[in-house]
Scaffold this motif. Structure first.
Motif, PDB file in Angstrom:
ATOM      1  N   ARG A   4      10.888 -14.395   7.624  1.00  0.00           N
ATOM      2  CA  ARG A   4      10.267 -13.827   6.098  1.00  0.00           C
ATOM      3  C   ARG A   4      11.392 -12.926   6.025  1.00  0.00           C
ATOM      4  NH1 ARG A   4       4.690 -11.708   8.408  1.00  0.00           N
ATOM      5  NH2 ARG A   4       4.291 -11.352   5.980  1.00  0.00           N
ATOM      6  N   ARG A   5      11.586 -12.728   4.605  1.00  0.00           N
ATOM      7  CA  ARG A   5      12.246 -11.779   3.943  1.00  0.00           C
ATOM      8  C   ARG A   5      11.385 -10.772   3.069  1.00  0.00           C
ATOM      9  NH1 ARG A   5      17.816 -14.672   1.931  1.00  0.00           N
ATOM     10  NH2 ARG A   5      19.105 -14.494   3.795  1.00  0.00           N
ATOM     11  N   ILE A   6      11.256  -9.575   3.465  1.00  0.00           N
ATOM     12  CA  ILE A   6      10.069  -8.777   2.858  1.00  0.00           C
ATOM     13  C   ILE A   6      10.871  -7.484   2.429  1.00  0.00           C
ATOM     14  CG2 ILE A   6       8.167  -7.455   3.339  1.00  0.00           C
ATOM     15  CD1 ILE A   6       7.509  -9.487   5.721  1.00  0.00           C
ATOM     16  N   VAL A   7      10.458  -7.283   1.162  1.00  0.00           N
ATOM     17  CA  VAL A   7      11.051  -5.957   0.626  1.00  0.00           C
ATOM     18  C   VAL A   7       9.841  -5.064   0.074  1.00  0.00           C
ATOM     19  CG1 VAL A   7      12.658  -5.241  -1.397  1.00  0.00           C
ATOM     20  CG2 VAL A   7      12.976  -7.459  -0.416  1.00  0.00           C
ATOM     21  N   PHE A   8      10.180  -3.735   0.454  1.00  0.00           N
ATOM     22  CA  PHE A   8       9.205  -2.518   0.043  1.00  0.00           C
ATOM     23  C   PHE A   8       9.966  -2.022  -1.104  1.00  0.00           C
ATOM     24  CE2 PHE A   8       7.878  -3.419   4.590  1.00  0.00           C
ATOM     25  CZ  PHE A   8       6.430  -3.417   4.289  1.00  0.00           C
ATOM     26  N   ARG A  40       7.964 -11.181  13.334  1.00  0.00           N
ATOM     27  CA  ARG A  40       8.738 -12.079  14.391  1.00  0.00           C
ATOM     28  C   ARG A  40      10.143 -11.660  14.477  1.00  0.00           C
ATOM     29  NH1 ARG A  40       4.780 -15.367  11.776  1.00  0.00           N
ATOM     30  NH2 ARG A  40       2.971 -16.198  13.340  1.00  0.00           N
ATOM     31  N   PRO A  41      10.757 -12.191  15.659  1.00  0.00           N
ATOM     32  CA  PRO A  41      12.069 -11.891  15.785  1.00  0.00           C
ATOM     33  C   PRO A  41      12.916 -12.921  14.666  1.00  0.00           C
ATOM     34  CG  PRO A  41      11.215 -12.053  17.898  1.00  0.00           C
ATOM     35  CD  PRO A  41      10.098 -12.285  16.761  1.00  0.00           C
ATOM     36  N   GLY A  42      13.794 -12.390  14.008  1.00  0.00           N
ATOM     37  CA  GLY A  42      14.641 -12.911  13.131  1.00  0.00           C
ATOM     38  C   GLY A  42      14.105 -12.586  11.666  1.00  0.00           C
ATOM     39  N   ASP A  43      12.840 -12.124  11.484  1.00  0.00           N
ATOM     40  CA  ASP A  43      12.448 -11.630  10.063  1.00  0.00           C
ATOM     41  C   ASP A  43      13.546 -10.520   9.441  1.00  0.00           C
ATOM     42  OD1 ASP A  43      10.393 -13.627  10.172  1.00  0.00           O
ATOM     43  OD2 ASP A  43       8.835 -12.167  10.783  1.00  0.00           O
ATOM     44  N   GLN A  44      13.230 -10.481   8.413  1.00  0.00           N
ATOM     45  CA  GLN A  44      14.077  -9.337   7.813  1.00  0.00           C
ATOM     46  C   GLN A  44      13.317  -8.475   6.819  1.00  0.00           C
ATOM     47  OE1 GLN A  44      16.941 -11.316   5.124  1.00  0.00           O
ATOM     48  NE2 GLN A  44      18.599 -11.340   6.652  1.00  0.00           N
ATOM     49  N   VAL A  45      13.766  -7.406   6.729  1.00  0.00           N
ATOM     50  CA  VAL A  45      12.904  -6.308   6.112  1.00  0.00           C
ATOM     51  C   VAL A  45      13.938  -5.445   5.407  1.00  0.00           C
ATOM     52  CG1 VAL A  45      11.243  -4.453   6.060  1.00  0.00           C
ATOM     53  CG2 VAL A  45      10.787  -6.135   7.531  1.00  0.00           C
ATOM     54  N   LEU A  46      13.776  -5.199   4.201  1.00  0.00           N
ATOM     55  CA  LEU A  46      14.447  -4.347   3.340  1.00  0.00           C
ATOM     56  C   LEU A  46      13.455  -3.186   2.962  1.00  0.00           C
ATOM     57  CD1 LEU A  46      17.007  -3.368   1.831  1.00  0.00           C
ATOM     58  CD2 LEU A  46      16.389  -4.904  -0.116  1.00  0.00           C
ATOM     59  N   ALA A 209      20.293 -12.009  -0.392  1.00  0.00           N
ATOM     60  CA  ALA A 209      20.375 -13.268  -0.984  1.00  0.00           C
ATOM     61  C   ALA A 209      21.291 -14.346  -0.586  1.00  0.00           C
ATOM     62  CB  ALA A 209      19.886 -13.236  -2.082  1.00  0.00           C
ATOM     63  N   ALA A 210      22.438 -13.703  -0.701  1.00  0.00           N
ATOM     64  CA  ALA A 210      23.691 -14.570  -0.586  1.00  0.00           C
ATOM     65  C   ALA A 210      24.042 -14.982   0.748  1.00  0.00           C
ATOM     66  CB  ALA A 210      25.061 -13.818  -1.296  1.00  0.00           C
ATOM     67  N   ALA A 211      23.748 -14.182   1.794  1.00  0.00           N
ATOM     68  CA  ALA A 211      23.902 -14.384   3.184  1.00  0.00           C
ATOM     69  C   ALA A 211      22.944 -14.988   3.925  1.00  0.00           C
ATOM     70  CB  ALA A 211      24.230 -13.053   3.907  1.00  0.00           C
ATOM     71  N   PRO A 212      23.263 -16.029   4.831  1.00  0.00           N
ATOM     72  CA  PRO A 212      22.219 -16.762   5.406  1.00  0.00           C
ATOM     73  C   PRO A 212      21.579 -15.721   6.523  1.00  0.00           C
ATOM     74  CG  PRO A 212      24.520 -17.164   6.428  1.00  0.00           C
ATOM     75  CD  PRO A 212      24.541 -16.222   5.077  1.00  0.00           C
ATOM     76  N   VAL A 213      20.208 -16.116   6.627  1.00  0.00           N
ATOM     77  CA  VAL A 213      19.280 -14.929   7.532  1.00  0.00           C
ATOM     78  C   VAL A 213      20.058 -15.307   9.053  1.00  0.00           C
ATOM     79  CG1 VAL A 213      17.263 -14.563   8.595  1.00  0.00           C
ATOM     80  CG2 VAL A 213      17.248 -15.578   6.163  1.00  0.00           C
ATOM     81  N   PRO A 214      20.620 -14.137   9.508  1.00  0.00           N
ATOM     82  CA  PRO A 214      21.108 -14.253  10.940  1.00  0.00           C
ATOM     83  C   PRO A 214      20.085 -14.517  12.009  1.00  0.00           C
ATOM     84  CG  PRO A 214      20.896 -12.084  10.095  1.00  0.00           C
ATOM     85  CD  PRO A 214      20.490 -12.862   8.884  1.00  0.00           C
ATOM     86  N   PRO A 215      20.385 -14.957  13.065  1.00  0.00           N
ATOM     87  CA  PRO A 215      19.647 -15.047  14.341  1.00  0.00           C
ATOM     88  C   PRO A 215      19.339 -13.799  14.705  1.00  0.00           C
ATOM     89  CG  PRO A 215      21.828 -15.335  14.913  1.00  0.00           C
ATOM     90  CD  PRO A 215      21.952 -15.299  13.658  1.00  0.00           C
TER      91      PRO A 215
END
Length: 425
Positions: A4-8, A40-46, A209-215
């Motif tokens: 998941r890529r979540i932005v607050f 979960r592990p690997g999710d992104q939060v900005l 957005a331009a970078a792949p989601v890292p492990p």
């Protein structure tokens, strides 16, 4: 499973300027929001925007807990930039100019990035200017030769005199005095070119957005590395009962503690199991108390060992253990929903039961004294001390905690069900 890529985000980047696609946008972050997401592990939060005046702000421990779980956490532009600067050494990543200033120690105050905004459907419309935006705008105009150093200094001082809730365009023009035209130039510059916070937020989204989601990052030796009793309590209070549930795990436990007639039995089983695991001993409650360094009950009718309606069949040591049990380091009784508490029900059944008893969103909770009165009646407590014992043997720290949690439920409905107790079990 796709991370998941979540932005607050709120007023820093208006809705119409947010790129569509891979991001899940949420309002400015507040205390508990990160726990509520079940990341979960690997999710992104900005984290871009956050609240801190009318709601409790996101705590550092909440962010550290996500980092320990393998979640990538980024910050930029506003409160996110400040948190990233504070937690950069622990794995939170910062992006943008505001973050760089905060990391260098030139920006330290929450108030310097704060704005007043309208929480409307247009995406939290900004009503005032942040002090960091004013400073950057002045520096850009000074660099371009549109202001001299004296004008820039006076305008910065004028803006700094205003509280962040008063730093509107009208307020800034009024406080500028003889430099009103120069202030108008600054406001026009911010409107045409965007302030530094907005640019930082858009830049951060473009980078992610331009970078792949890292492990997931390498997990620390234990996910409990940044844990505390307060962090565990916050997690429990804000975590859904199950993914997507409208009922929180702590509220589900409270429903059982408050209204299940046999909950003291469940609580006794829970305390016996954990006391045995902690001491490495098995046996009676008296043996477990002794193994933990506490004296077993020598007087069956001592104040903390006294029988209540629900514990009349217990021995004194069982009552003493159940009523005094605490998890290390000694503040919490529960930090999760154990199997003993659920006792044969599924999570779906527990969720349905809680939803039936929860107070409607439009209703007002009963005053606290009324809650105490109802709980005393429900638990058949004849005196203040017996009421306290009833709260303790149900796993509450005290009667105040019981009454606070009871405020979430429709106690008028519960009162009607008192003559049909099976309906709330």
């Amino acid at each position: 499973m796709t991370p998941r890529r979540i932005v607050f985000v709120g007023p820093t980047l208006p809705e119409q300027r947010r790129p569509a696609g891979c991001f899940e946008y949420r309002p400015p972050v507040k205390h508990g929001d990160l726990f509520d997401l079940c990341l979960r592990p690997g999710d992104q939060v900005l984290i871009v925007d956050g609240v801190y005046q009318h709601y409790a702000p996101v705590r550092h421990k909440e962010i550290l807990a996500q980092l320990a779980r393998g979640v990538h956490v980024f910050g930029t532009a506003s409160l996110g930039a400040l948190r990233a600067a504070e937690l950069a050494d622990f794995g939170m990543r910062g992006l943008g100019e505001v973050y760089a200033e905060a990391r260098a120690g030139r920006l330290v105050a929450d108030a310097d990035v704060a704005v007043l905004h309208a929480d409307d459907h247009a995406g939290a419309r900004r009503l005032t200017e942040a002090m960091v935006s004013v400073r950057h705008g002045l520096a850009e105009l000074l660099r371009d030769g549109q202001l001299d150093t004296g004008q820039a200094a006076r305008l910065e001082q004028a803006a700094a005199r205003l509280h962040f809730t008063e730093r509107s365009a009208t307020g800034l023009r009024h406080t500028a005095g003889a430099d009103r035209d120069a202030m108008h130039l600054l406001l026009d510059h911010l409107d045409r070119h965007g302030d530094v916070k907005t640019r930082d937020a858009r830049h951060a989204l473009d980078v992610l957005a331009a970078a792949p989601v890292p492990p997931p990052p390498a997990a620390p030796g234990t996910t409990d590395i940044w844990s505390s009793s307060y962090g565990r309590e916050w997690d429990f209070e804000h975590r859904p009962l199950r993914p997507g549930s409208a009922v929180g795990a702590r509220l589900a436990l409270a429903c059982l503690q408050l209204f299940a007639a046999d909950f003291p039995e469940r609580h006794r089983a829970y305390t016996l199991r954990l006391a045995a695991a902690t001491t490495g001993r098995t046996g009676s409650a008296g043996l477990l108390l002794g193994a933990a360094g506490f004296a077993p009950a020598t007087r069956p009718h001592a104040r903390l060992a006294r029988a209540t309606e629900a514990t009349a069949g217990w021995d004194a040591d069982e009552r003493l253990l159940a009523r005094t049990f605490r998890l290390p380091p000694g503040r919490l009784v529960y930090q999760d929903l154990p199997a003993e508490a659920v006792a044969g029900s599924t999570l779906e059944e527990l969720e349905e039961r809680c939803l039936r008893l929860l107070l409607p969103a439009s209703a007002t909770a009963l005053p606290t004294p009324h809650r105490h009165t109802l709980l005393r009646q429900l638990w058949q407590a004849g005196s203040d001390h017996e009421y306290r014992l009833c709260a303790l043997e149900r796993g509450f720290r005290d009667t105040a905690e019981a009454a606070r949690l009871a405020g979430a439920f429709d106690l008028a409905l519960v009162a009607r069900l008192l003559h049909a107790p099976a309906a709330v079990r």
